[in-house]
Write an enzyme that holds these catalytic residues in place. Structure first.
Site, mmCIF file in Angstrom:
data_model
loop_
_atom_site.group_PDB
_atom_site.id
_atom_site.type_symbol
_atom_site.label_atom_id
_atom_site.label_comp_id
_atom_site.label_asym_id
_atom_site.label_seq_id
_atom_site.Cartn_x
_atom_site.Cartn_y
_atom_site.Cartn_z
ATOM 1 N N CYS A 146 1.850 0.909 11.901
ATOM 2 C CA CYS A 146 1.521 0.984 10.470
ATOM 3 C C CYS A 146 0.365 0.028 10.143
ATOM 4 O O CYS A 146 0.374 -1.134 10.549
ATOM 5 C CB CYS A 146 2.762 0.617 9.666
ATOM 6 S SG CYS A 146 2.466 0.478 7.902
ATOM 7 N N CYS A 371 0.705 -3.267 -14.220
ATOM 8 C CA CYS A 371 0.815 -2.361 -13.069
ATOM 9 C C CYS A 371 0.790 -0.908 -13.535
ATOM 10 O O CYS A 371 1.123 -0.013 -12.761
ATOM 11 C CB CYS A 371 2.091 -2.658 -12.285
ATOM 12 S SG CYS A 371 3.581 -2.549 -13.286
#
Ligand SMILES: C[S@@+](CC[C@H](N)C(=O)[O-])C[C@H]1O[C@@H](n2cnc3c(N)ncnc32)[C@H](O)[C@@H]1O
Length: 415
Positions: A146, A371
């Site tokens: 990853c 956010c």
């Protein structure tokens, strides 16, 4: 499948999940504006997609797991395209509210910098496997290479698998939230077997063997080899298991730099939705702070970090639901003078009720960290309508290769 069964479409834009959108609307995951694509139309979704004419912004995904893994959405797009798209997401949300402002160059966290992730972990015939779910699927993809996670987080994969062998049922995968800390891994496991004596002993042994700093099983502490402290300015805080933390150290530093720049001359600051003190503790190097947060355990962690910290000005704390019970103008005036500045960093819903009270209190300087560009733009409109200037926005991308966008913004009250 014959080519005549395929639908052709031209992608005109990206939707808010990062999928390409063609007329219809027809959603085509992992496509880019300007691309001609074909696929099987399934309701409003295009599947079995073939890129007929690629965009100049299309790149080779940097991660070999991208095709199968659902953890990232935008690895097929160039960094420059994603930077511009995320900036435009904020610009367009503001423009929908009739607002515009200056944008500072976006700050993007580097690859391999995510310090916190929830791994899905299941038992298999041979043992156990951990990873992320695939795109719109319940199949877990292994992710040994990853490109998103910090190396320390990747190293948690075999540990998560060992936890599943010890305490996952055959039917339900574990959800293992892992956070890196200087003291080691902080692991919170959900969906495990109920804790009994032998399981408790087995888990404590695993924690020791793998040097897990803290292991929490559902809501029960199982092992604490070392408090998994996080540095906030000069203080060290031990967050409650699973508590909110900014996603990357670099993203946190970029947001903090913007906040500190905004409040630099303030002497008294109120930090709203303060979490465990990401902003309060660094700010307390130069100003007194009143920190307000809904989660009582986070407030306690912040307070303990401040008490053990050196050279900090006073931080008072308050556990309070700021949606139902926002600070009122009289609360914002506890020293006999209005706070010089407010920092506000709400969850995705924004801070409608609290922002309304800030406008009444006439708090002169506001650092708004968000956010969610849409709720931010709504709250920005409230502030601007009440006489504030929106001076600038700093977009911060700490959710690299995803459709999330974060920002910090400066508001000043006009004379
Ligand atoms: C985006 S996080 C920011 C936390 C902190 N400023 C930081 O940077 O680490 C939002 C915070 O709001 C808190 N929160 C959510 N709903 C709340 C509410 N209704 N009242 C007060 N705090 C709330 C969450 O617990 C979380 O700590």
């Amino acid at each position: 499948m014959t080519d005549t069964a395929r639908t052709k479409a031209t992608i005109s834009r990206l939707g808010h999940q990062g999928d390409g959108v063609a007329d219809g609307p027809l959603f085509a995951p992992r496509t880019l504006p300007g691309e001609v694509v074909s696929g099987i139309a399934n309701g409003s979704r295009l599947t079995h997609i073939r890129i007929e004419t690629p965009s100049e912004h299309r790149v080779q995904p940097p991660c070999r797991h991208y095709k199968a893994c659902g953890g990232c959405q935008l690895q097929h797009a160039s960094d420059a395209f994603v930077a511009e798209w995320k900036t435009d997401v904020v610009r367009n949300a503001l423009s929908a509210q009739g607002l515009e402002t200056d944008f500072r160059p976006i700050h993007t966290s580097p690859p391999r910098s995510r310090r916190r992730a929830t791994l899905s972990v299941r038992r298999t015939k041979k043992g156990a496997m951990a990873g992320f779910y695939g795109q719109a699927s319940d199949v877990i993809t292994e992710i040994p290479d990853c490109q998103l996670l910090e190396p320390e987080l990747l190293a948690a994969i075999p540990v998560a698998e060992a936890l599943a062998l010890a305490g996952a049922s055959r039917k339900t995968p574990l959800a293992v939230t892992v956070t890196t800390s200087d003291a080691g891994l902080d692991m919170l496991v959900r969906n495990g077997k109920p804790l009994d004596g032998p399981l408790r002993i087995g888990l404590a042994q695993l924690a020791e063997k793998h040097r897990i700093a803290r292991l929490t099983w559902d809501d029960e502490p199982v092992a604490m080899e070392q408090p998994p402290v996080q540095p906030f300015g000069p203080a060290l805080v031990c967050p409650p298991p699973g508590a909110f933390l900014q996603a990357t150290r670099e993203g946190e530093a970029a947001l903090l730099a913007a906040v500190l720049e905004i409040i630099k001359d303030a002497k008294r600051v109120v930090d709203l939705f303060a979490g465990c003190g990401t902003f309060s503790l660094p700010i307390a190097q130069t100003a007194e702070v009143h920190a307000v947060e809904g989660e009582r355990d986070m407030v306690k962690a912040l307070d303990a970090g401040w008490r053990a910290g050196k050279g900090l000005k006073k931080i008072s704390t308050e556990a309070r639901d700021l949606f139902r019970n926002p600070l009122l103008p009289e609360d914002l005036n506890p020293f006999g003078a209005v706070f010089d500045a407010a920092v506000i960093d709400p969850p995705r819903a924004g801070a409608e009720a609290q922002v309304a009270q800030l406008t009444k209190a006439r708090t002169p300087l506001i650092a708004y960290v968000s956010c969610n560009p849409v709720s931010f733009a709504r709250d920005a409109k409230t502030l601007v309508s009440a006489g504030y200037d929106l001076n600038w926005v700093q977009v911060v991308d700490q959710f690299r290769w995803s459709a999330h966008t974060e920002l910090a913004a400066r508001f000043t009250l006009k004379d």
